[in-house]
Design a protein around this motif. Structure first.
Motif, short mmCIF file in Angstrom:
data_model
loop_
_atom_site.label_atom_id
_atom_site.label_comp_id
_atom_site.label_asym_id
_atom_site.label_seq_id
_atom_site.Cartn_x
_atom_site.Cartn_y
_atom_site.Cartn_z
N LEU A 129 75.18 -122.71 11.11
CA LEU A 129 75.74 -122.48 9.78
C LEU A 129 76.96 -121.57 9.79
N PHE A 130 77.16 -120.81 10.88
CA PHE A 130 78.25 -119.84 10.92
C PHE A 130 79.40 -120.36 11.77
N GLY A 131 80.63 -120.13 11.32
CA GLY A 131 81.80 -120.66 12.00
C GLY A 131 81.90 -120.25 13.45
N ALA A 132 81.74 -118.95 13.74
CA ALA A 132 81.83 -118.48 15.12
C ALA A 132 80.73 -119.07 15.99
N ARG A 136 81.13 -121.51 19.44
CA ARG A 136 80.45 -121.30 20.72
C ARG A 136 79.63 -122.52 21.12
N GLN A 137 78.96 -123.11 20.14
CA GLN A 137 78.17 -124.30 20.43
C GLN A 137 79.05 -125.48 20.85
N THR A 138 80.19 -125.64 20.17
CA THR A 138 81.11 -126.73 20.51
C THR A 138 81.72 -126.50 21.88
N GLU A 139 82.06 -125.27 22.20
CA GLU A 139 82.58 -124.96 23.54
C GLU A 139 81.55 -125.32 24.61
N LEU A 163 77.36 -131.57 11.87
CA LEU A 163 78.11 -130.48 12.49
C LEU A 163 78.28 -129.29 11.56
N ASN A 164 77.81 -129.41 10.32
CA ASN A 164 78.00 -128.34 9.34
C ASN A 164 79.46 -127.89 9.30
N ALA A 165 80.37 -128.82 9.54
CA ALA A 165 81.78 -128.48 9.70
C ALA A 165 82.65 -129.49 8.95
N ALA A 170 87.29 -124.87 12.68
CA ALA A 170 87.72 -124.75 14.08
C ALA A 170 86.93 -125.67 15.00
N SER A 171 85.62 -125.76 14.78
CA SER A 171 84.80 -126.60 15.66
C SER A 171 85.16 -128.08 15.50
N TYR A 172 85.41 -128.50 14.27
CA TYR A 172 85.85 -129.89 14.07
C TYR A 172 87.16 -130.15 14.80
N ARG A 173 88.11 -129.25 14.66
CA ARG A 173 89.43 -129.45 15.28
C ARG A 173 89.32 -129.50 16.80
N MET A 174 88.42 -128.72 17.38
CA MET A 174 88.21 -128.77 18.82
C MET A 174 87.78 -130.16 19.27
N LEU A 175 86.86 -130.74 18.54
CA LEU A 175 86.38 -132.08 18.88
C LEU A 175 87.44 -133.14 18.62
N ALA A 176 88.16 -132.99 17.51
CA ALA A 176 89.15 -134.00 17.12
C ALA A 176 90.34 -134.04 18.08
N ARG A 177 90.58 -132.95 18.81
CA ARG A 177 91.67 -132.96 19.79
C ARG A 177 91.32 -133.82 20.99
N ARG A 178 90.05 -133.99 21.25
CA ARG A 178 89.63 -134.74 22.44
C ARG A 178 89.07 -136.13 22.12
#
Length: 241
Positions: A129-132, A136-139, A163-165, A170-178
């Protein structure tokens, strides 16, 4: 032309509906309405007192004549709660493990599905539920133990879950870059899945890797789906090249 399949991701809210009724059979009916070949589930209870001690993953799988793989992100004595993957296709469980979590534990499933001349590598998760925490989970998921693992040229990657995102996170953008967001790739306006009675947030996602073409996506918004859970299922028709 490749082979086609439909995949769905669905947060089932422990099979408690918006009318507060507990009914795994109703969730199974919604899944049957979706007519998906592969179904990823989040918030699944197994042997929990609050939901009658039922193995929801197996119960739902039996209803729709599929097999299930389940990972308990939360495990308290005999009570378990987590993510599942259902399909009638052949499968092999590659990995089921926890993710770095703050508060409620989170985890992921990695299931391999032979599909013609290729192998689908399917990852299912439910982020925090928390952005940070989600970062960490996406990393962790994009690291060598999960999405970053060495895979053969015939592997095709699909990453799905709650993804609660939203897309600005930030976590969505990390995935969307790849990877490719299936709703964006299909054209048209991306649709929200939560809350089910009046969907406002697009937090359930399907991402695909190279060698997969998105034919269409849709949010399954039937009257039954609006009652069965607080999320609506997100479905994607994919062509596997």
């Amino acid at each position: 032309m490749g082979r086609r399949l439909r995949i769905a991701t669905y947060n089932v809210h422990s099979c408690f509906g918006t009318d507060r009724r507990l009914d795994p059979g109703r969730i199974a009916e919604v899944i049957a309405e979706c007519e998906a070949d592969i179904v990823a589930l989040q918030e699944v209870d197994v042997a929990r007192a609050r939901s009658g001690g039922v193995d929801q993953a197996q119960t739902i799988a039996n209803h729709v004549r599929m097999v299930s793989h389940f990972h308990p992100a939360l495990h308290l004595e005999e009570e378990r709660y987590g993510d599942a993957l259902l399909t009638a296709l052949p499968t092999r469980l590659v990995k089921a493990a926890g993710l770095p979590s703050r508060g409620e534990p989170r985890g992921a499933l990695w299931v391999e599905v032979p599909f013609g001349e290729v192998t689908l590598q399917i990852f299912v998760t439910h982020l925090g539920l928390f952005g940070a925490e989600r970062v960490r989970q996406t990393e962790a998921l994009m690291g060598p133990g999960w999405l970053g693992a060495d895979m053969s040229e015939t592997s095709r990657t699909i990453f799905v879950g709650d993804l609660n995102a939203i897309s600005r996170s930030a976590s969505y953008r990390m995935l969307a870059r790849r990877f490719t967001d299936a709703q964006i790739a299909s054209g048209g306006k991306p649709r929200a899945t939560f809350p089910s009675r009046l969907p406002l947030l697009r937090i359930d996602h399907i991402f695909v890797g190279a060698g997969i073409r998105v034919q269409k996506t849709f949010v399954h918004n039937s009257p039954l789906a609006r009652r069965a859970s607080d999320h609506l299922p997100l479905c994607a028709d994919l062509e596997i090249e």
